[in-house]
Motif scaffolding. Structure first.
Motif, PDB file in Angstrom:
ATOM      1  N   GLY A 289      22.971  77.007  32.831  1.00  0.00           N
ATOM      2  CA  GLY A 289      24.283  76.956  33.474  1.00  0.00           C
ATOM      3  C   GLY A 289      25.276  76.087  32.718  1.00  0.00           C
ATOM      4  O   GLY A 289      25.149  75.840  31.515  1.00  0.00           O
ATOM      5  N   ASP A 290      26.277  75.598  33.445  1.00  0.00           N
ATOM      6  CA  ASP A 290      27.329  74.772  32.860  1.00  0.00           C
ATOM      7  C   ASP A 290      26.791  73.371  32.595  1.00  0.00           C
ATOM      8  O   ASP A 290      26.459  72.629  33.520  1.00  0.00           O
ATOM      9  CB  ASP A 290      28.526  74.709  33.807  1.00  0.00           C
ATOM     10  CG  ASP A 290      29.752  74.111  33.157  1.00  0.00           C
ATOM     11  OD1 ASP A 290      29.672  72.933  32.722  1.00  0.00           O
ATOM     12  OD2 ASP A 290      30.782  74.787  33.079  1.00  0.00           O
ATOM     13  N   LEU A 291      26.749  73.000  31.329  1.00  0.00           N
ATOM     14  CA  LEU A 291      26.135  71.724  30.938  1.00  0.00           C
ATOM     15  C   LEU A 291      26.942  70.514  31.390  1.00  0.00           C
ATOM     16  O   LEU A 291      26.413  69.395  31.435  1.00  0.00           O
ATOM     17  CB  LEU A 291      25.953  71.685  29.420  1.00  0.00           C
ATOM     18  CG  LEU A 291      25.002  72.755  28.863  1.00  0.00           C
ATOM     19  CD1 LEU A 291      25.123  72.830  27.347  1.00  0.00           C
ATOM     20  CD2 LEU A 291      23.568  72.449  29.276  1.00  0.00           C
ATOM     21  N   ASN A 292      28.205  70.702  31.718  1.00  0.00           N
ATOM     22  CA  ASN A 292      29.027  69.598  32.230  1.00  0.00           C
ATOM     23  C   ASN A 292      28.969  69.487  33.745  1.00  0.00           C
ATOM     24  O   ASN A 292      29.624  68.625  34.328  1.00  0.00           O
ATOM     25  CB  ASN A 292      30.482  69.770  31.797  1.00  0.00           C
ATOM     26  CG  ASN A 292      30.686  69.433  30.322  1.00  0.00           C
ATOM     27  OD1 ASN A 292      29.821  68.814  29.696  1.00  0.00           O
ATOM     28  ND2 ASN A 292      31.824  69.823  29.770  1.00  0.00           N
TER      29      ASN A 292
ATOM     30  N   VAL B 250      10.268  77.700  32.291  1.00  0.00           N
ATOM     31  CA  VAL B 250      10.771  77.769  30.914  1.00  0.00           C
ATOM     32  C   VAL B 250      12.287  77.624  30.989  1.00  0.00           C
ATOM     33  O   VAL B 250      12.971  78.493  31.534  1.00  0.00           O
ATOM     34  CB  VAL B 250      10.413  79.095  30.220  1.00  0.00           C
ATOM     35  CG1 VAL B 250      10.953  79.088  28.792  1.00  0.00           C
ATOM     36  CG2 VAL B 250       8.921  79.335  30.239  1.00  0.00           C
ATOM     37  N   ILE B 251      12.801  76.518  30.461  1.00  0.00           N
ATOM     38  CA  ILE B 251      14.241  76.269  30.450  1.00  0.00           C
ATOM     39  C   ILE B 251      14.820  76.799  29.144  1.00  0.00           C
ATOM     40  O   ILE B 251      14.341  76.448  28.057  1.00  0.00           O
ATOM     41  CB  ILE B 251      14.534  74.759  30.592  1.00  0.00           C
ATOM     42  CG1 ILE B 251      13.909  74.206  31.877  1.00  0.00           C
ATOM     43  CG2 ILE B 251      16.043  74.509  30.582  1.00  0.00           C
ATOM     44  CD1 ILE B 251      13.970  72.684  31.981  1.00  0.00           C
ATOM     45  N   PHE B 252      15.846  77.632  29.244  1.00  0.00           N
ATOM     46  CA  PHE B 252      16.474  78.212  28.055  1.00  0.00           C
ATOM     47  C   PHE B 252      17.659  77.337  27.653  1.00  0.00           C
ATOM     48  O   PHE B 252      18.737  77.416  28.236  1.00  0.00           O
ATOM     49  CB  PHE B 252      16.912  79.647  28.347  1.00  0.00           C
ATOM     50  CG  PHE B 252      15.766  80.619  28.449  1.00  0.00           C
ATOM     51  CD1 PHE B 252      15.491  81.485  27.409  1.00  0.00           C
ATOM     52  CD2 PHE B 252      14.953  80.642  29.568  1.00  0.00           C
ATOM     53  CE1 PHE B 252      14.429  82.379  27.491  1.00  0.00           C
ATOM     54  CE2 PHE B 252      13.894  81.537  29.669  1.00  0.00           C
ATOM     55  CZ  PHE B 252      13.624  82.407  28.624  1.00  0.00           C
ATOM     56  N   ALA B 253      17.452  76.483  26.660  1.00  0.00           N
ATOM     57  CA  ALA B 253      18.489  75.539  26.207  1.00  0.00           C
ATOM     58  C   ALA B 253      18.063  74.984  24.853  1.00  0.00           C
ATOM     59  O   ALA B 253      17.859  75.740  23.908  1.00  0.00           O
ATOM     60  CB  ALA B 253      18.691  74.430  27.235  1.00  0.00           C
TER      61      ALA B 253
ATOM     62  N   ALA C 105      26.473  78.165  28.041  1.00  0.00           N
ATOM     63  CA  ALA C 105      25.950  78.715  29.288  1.00  0.00           C
ATOM     64  C   ALA C 105      25.613  80.191  29.112  1.00  0.00           C
ATOM     65  O   ALA C 105      24.574  80.673  29.594  1.00  0.00           O
ATOM     66  CB  ALA C 105      26.969  78.528  30.418  1.00  0.00           C
ATOM     67  N   VAL C 106      26.481  80.924  28.418  1.00  0.00           N
ATOM     68  CA  VAL C 106      26.251  82.345  28.173  1.00  0.00           C
ATOM     69  C   VAL C 106      25.063  82.545  27.225  1.00  0.00           C
ATOM     70  O   VAL C 106      24.250  83.462  27.416  1.00  0.00           O
ATOM     71  CB  VAL C 106      27.520  83.014  27.615  1.00  0.00           C
ATOM     72  CG1 VAL C 106      27.223  84.444  27.170  1.00  0.00           C
ATOM     73  CG2 VAL C 106      28.626  83.006  28.662  1.00  0.00           C
ATOM     74  N   LYS C 107      24.955  81.691  26.199  1.00  0.00           N
ATOM     75  CA  LYS C 107      23.810  81.779  25.281  1.00  0.00           C
ATOM     76  C   LYS C 107      22.493  81.630  26.042  1.00  0.00           C
ATOM     77  O   LYS C 107      21.537  82.386  25.817  1.00  0.00           O
ATOM     78  CB  LYS C 107      23.899  80.694  24.210  1.00  0.00           C
ATOM     79  CG  LYS C 107      24.938  80.925  23.133  1.00  0.00           C
ATOM     80  CD  LYS C 107      24.910  79.797  22.107  1.00  0.00           C
ATOM     81  CE  LYS C 107      25.972  79.982  21.031  1.00  0.00           C
ATOM     82  NZ  LYS C 107      25.943  78.866  20.037  1.00  0.00           N
ATOM     83  N   SER C 108      22.451  80.654  26.915  1.00  0.00           N
ATOM     84  CA  SER C 108      21.245  80.419  27.715  1.00  0.00           C
ATOM     85  C   SER C 108      20.949  81.622  28.605  1.00  0.00           C
ATOM     86  O   SER C 108      19.807  82.106  28.673  1.00  0.00           O
ATOM     87  CB  SER C 108      21.430  79.159  28.565  1.00  0.00           C
ATOM     88  OG  SER C 108      20.355  78.993  29.467  1.00  0.00           O
TER      89      SER C 108
ATOM     90  N   ALA D  33      20.986  78.381  36.943  1.00  0.00           N
ATOM     91  CA  ALA D  33      21.795  77.236  37.364  1.00  0.00           C
ATOM     92  C   ALA D  33      23.271  77.676  37.377  1.00  0.00           C
ATOM     93  O   ALA D  33      23.643  78.638  36.714  1.00  0.00           O
ATOM     94  CB  ALA D  33      21.587  76.061  36.408  1.00  0.00           C
ATOM     95  N   PRO D  34      24.125  76.965  38.116  1.00  0.00           N
ATOM     96  CA  PRO D  34      25.522  77.414  38.293  1.00  0.00           C
ATOM     97  C   PRO D  34      26.331  77.423  37.006  1.00  0.00           C
ATOM     98  O   PRO D  34      26.190  76.541  36.161  1.00  0.00           O
ATOM     99  CB  PRO D  34      26.090  76.385  39.284  1.00  0.00           C
ATOM    100  CG  PRO D  34      24.900  75.783  39.960  1.00  0.00           C
ATOM    101  CD  PRO D  34      23.816  75.780  38.931  1.00  0.00           C
ATOM    102  N   ILE D  35      27.183  78.455  36.882  1.00  0.00           N
ATOM    103  CA  ILE D  35      28.135  78.536  35.776  1.00  0.00           C
ATOM    104  C   ILE D  35      29.547  78.336  36.309  1.00  0.00           C
ATOM    105  O   ILE D  35      29.783  78.414  37.513  1.00  0.00           O
ATOM    106  CB  ILE D  35      28.054  79.888  35.041  1.00  0.00           C
ATOM    107  CG1 ILE D  35      28.347  81.044  36.020  1.00  0.00           C
ATOM    108  CG2 ILE D  35      26.718  80.064  34.359  1.00  0.00           C
ATOM    109  CD1 ILE D  35      28.458  82.398  35.344  1.00  0.00           C
TER     110      ILE D  35
END
Length: 353
Positions: A14-17, A40-43, A100-103, A122-124
């Protein structure tokens, strides 16, 4: 997923901020979560390690460069990127939207290839993810394009389920978007979802009116009489248990929603305001109607508290458990559907307290 393995839960960050990273990591702070699934967290492990330190969390991360390297009983972090990302909590940032889109794209690709079993997002921020390659008003619309099926936003909690005829549509455009064909398509999708994904054999469905007081016999709009009622009559004639339309203003306050397995609202706020009032913090957004399973928490990026280490992970926890339960219920349904003579149903998934 083999029988001896745990369900693999893919997580888009999601949004990292925003608060996404915080609620994701806090969800797996309790090691007993690993008894139910393998996350599995995509980041990137570098970035997730930064958040772990920022929130002073005592957890172990397992960085991987390939989904073939997933280890059960570990919090796996797939390196979708490796460069450093500048984090500014609470700030809307187009660059952060790109990550966020890459993840999300990497997680959805893995879901399509069955490298993960379910997806929890997670929220975007719907504004900063917009680009030439991503022009969707939210997760649901993107997933509708990427995954097979007829997507539908279904909000779920232990006591209430709310589906939508229209979701991210401007209020001025709601009525013209609701057609008899749309109503029948959405209700058929929800009916099948309740049977397949929630084990409800004969769903009872309530439908809310389009206009205030269902139009008051045409005084406040005629869509309820000319579009909604005929569509519902046709659905009933086809054997489904559908009630309504009900005037939305008193439906929830009277407790009438408790008499049904699902309530279908005509537009976003008509359904989500009462849902979030009754179930905020424990509700889950489920994208029904797809060949794959995706859930998310019932809240947004919460920029106002991002980085303060005060975000409550309960809704994300519920999203993980809901995805697991739906996955198991659907698999059981598919197994029984292949063998209609099978009558011994397995015990349903029960979340440990």
């Amino acid at each position: 997923m083999s029988k001896q393995d745990k369900i693999i839960v893919g997580i888009s960050i999601g949004d990292l901020n925003g608060i996404g990273s915080e609620i994701v990591l806090k969800t797996f702070l309790d090691s007993r979560m690993m008894d139910f699934c393998t996350p599995v967290i995509f980041a990137s492990v570098k970035l997730i390690s930064f958040f772990k330190k920022e929130y002073e969390l005592d957890i172990n991360l397992h960085g991987i460069d390939s989904l073939d390297d997933i280890i059960h009983k570990k919090i796996n972090v797939l390196n979708v990127w490796k460069e450093t990302v500048d984090i500014n909590f609470g700030k809307e940032d187009k660059t952060i939207g790109e990550y966020a889109v890459k993840s999300l794209a990497a997680a959805v690709s893995a879901l399509k290839e069955s490298q993960i079993d379910v997806l929890v997002t997670a929220p975007i921020n719907k504004s900063n993810v917009q680009s030439e390659t991503f022009s969707f008003p939210g997760h649901t619309d993107y997933l509708a394009k990427e995954l097979e099926g007829d997507s539908l936003m279904l909000m779920i909690s232990e006591t209430l389920k709310v589906g939508l005829l229209t979701d991210h549509v401007a209020v001025k455009d709601v009525a013209k978007n609701i057609t008899r064909e749309l109503i029948e398509k959405k209700i058929n999708t929800i009916h099948h979802t309740l049977i397949q994904d929630f084990g409800i054999e004969k769903p009872k469905i309530a439908v809310l009116g389009i206009n205030p007081h269902n139009g008051d016999n045409g005084v406040i709009g005629d869509e309820d009489d000319t579009v909604l009622r005929p569509a519902l009559d046709n659905i009933r004639n086809n054997g489904k248990t559908v009630f309504g339309p009900y005037a939305a203003d008193s439906f929830f306050g009277s407790g009438n929603y408790k008499n049904f397995d699902v309530v279908i609202a005509s537009y976003h706020d008509q359904g989500l305001i009462p849902f979030k009032t009754l179930a905020f913090g424990s509700g889950v957004n489920y994208t029904a109607g797809l060949k794959k399973i995706r859930t998310s928490p019932d809240h947004g990026t919460a920029y106002d508290i991002a980085g303060t280490n005060t975000a409550n992970p309960d809704s994300f926890v519920e999203a993980v458990f809901s995805a697991i339960k739906i996955f198991e219920t659907r698999n059981e349904y598919m197994e029984i559907s292949k063998n209609p003579l099978k009558t011994n149903r397995k015990k349903p998934f029960v979340k440990k307290k």
